[in-house]
Scaffold this motif. Structure first.
Motif, short mmCIF file in Angstrom:
data_model
loop_
_atom_site.label_atom_id
_atom_site.label_comp_id
_atom_site.label_asym_id
_atom_site.label_seq_id
_atom_site.Cartn_x
_atom_site.Cartn_y
_atom_site.Cartn_z
N GLN A 1 36.99 120.52 58.13
CA GLN A 1 37.33 121.26 59.34
C GLN A 1 36.92 122.72 59.17
O GLN A 1 36.78 123.22 58.07
N THR B 1 30.86 116.31 64.82
CA THR B 1 31.67 115.26 65.43
C THR B 1 31.06 114.76 66.74
O THR B 1 31.36 113.65 67.17
N GLU C 1 40.73 121.03 55.25
CA GLU C 1 41.27 119.92 56.02
C GLU C 1 40.11 118.99 56.34
O GLU C 1 39.12 119.39 56.96
N ALA D 1 38.35 115.53 58.08
CA ALA D 1 38.35 115.02 59.45
C ALA D 1 39.54 114.10 59.72
O ALA D 1 39.98 113.99 60.86
N ASP D 2 40.06 113.45 58.68
CA ASP D 2 41.20 112.56 58.88
C ASP D 2 42.54 113.29 58.81
O ASP D 2 43.60 112.68 58.87
N GLY D 3 42.51 114.63 58.68
CA GLY D 3 43.73 115.43 58.64
C GLY D 3 44.27 115.71 57.25
O GLY D 3 45.21 116.48 57.10
N GLU D 4 43.70 115.09 56.25
CA GLU D 4 44.16 115.31 54.87
C GLU D 4 43.70 116.67 54.38
O GLU D 4 42.57 117.09 54.61
N TRP D 5 44.58 117.38 53.67
CA TRP D 5 44.24 118.64 53.03
C TRP D 5 43.92 118.36 51.57
O TRP D 5 44.65 117.63 50.89
N TYR E 1 31.67 121.98 62.72
CA TYR E 1 32.46 120.76 62.85
C TYR E 1 32.27 120.11 64.23
O TYR E 1 32.12 118.90 64.33
#
Length: 124
Positions: free
Chosen positions: A14, A38, A96, A98-102, A34
């Motif tokens: 991100q 996307t 971060e 793309a799946d929201g994981e940091w 980003y």
């Protein structure tokens, strides 16, 4: 190719990394293309990332996303080179995905490289 694209999409960083470990402002945002990535605008993403990388050659978010863009274009060697550069970068911070994981930028780069290598094996 669809498996590779799906895997690459998860690796894209991100544009707003978390607190920089190097002490930079936590509100700082990066233009890591980003949106272009996307939306499937790979050529525009590569152009933007390369321009930004010229000013920030060690930035892991730029390196990872540039690797992801080249992976989508089918140039796995170029993609791997950018992922390796991000993993070796002296600049390090939380990204971060793309799946929201940091995740730590070096770990993200190594994960992207492993995903690229696994997709190459799966395609053979």
């Amino acid at each position: 190719m669809i498996v590779l694209q799906a895997a690459v999409a998860l690796m894209m960083a991100q544009a707003a990394p978390a607190a920089m470990m190097a002490g930079m402002n936590t509100d700082q945002h990066r233009d890591a293309a980003y949106e272009e990535l996307t939306q499937g605008e790979t050529d525009a993403a590569i152009a933007r990332l390369e321009a930004n990388l010229a000013q920030n050659p060690e930035d892991p978010a730029l390196l990872i996303n540039l690797g992801s863009a080249w992976a989508v274009r089918g140039d796995k060697d170029k993609a791997a080179g950018y992922y390796r550069a991000a993993a070796r970068s002296d600049v390090r911070y939380q990204l971060e995905l793309a799946d929201g994981e940091w995740i730590d930028s070096r770990a993200a780069a190594r994960l992207a490289l492993r995903t690229l290598e696994q997709s190459a094996v799966a395609m053979n």
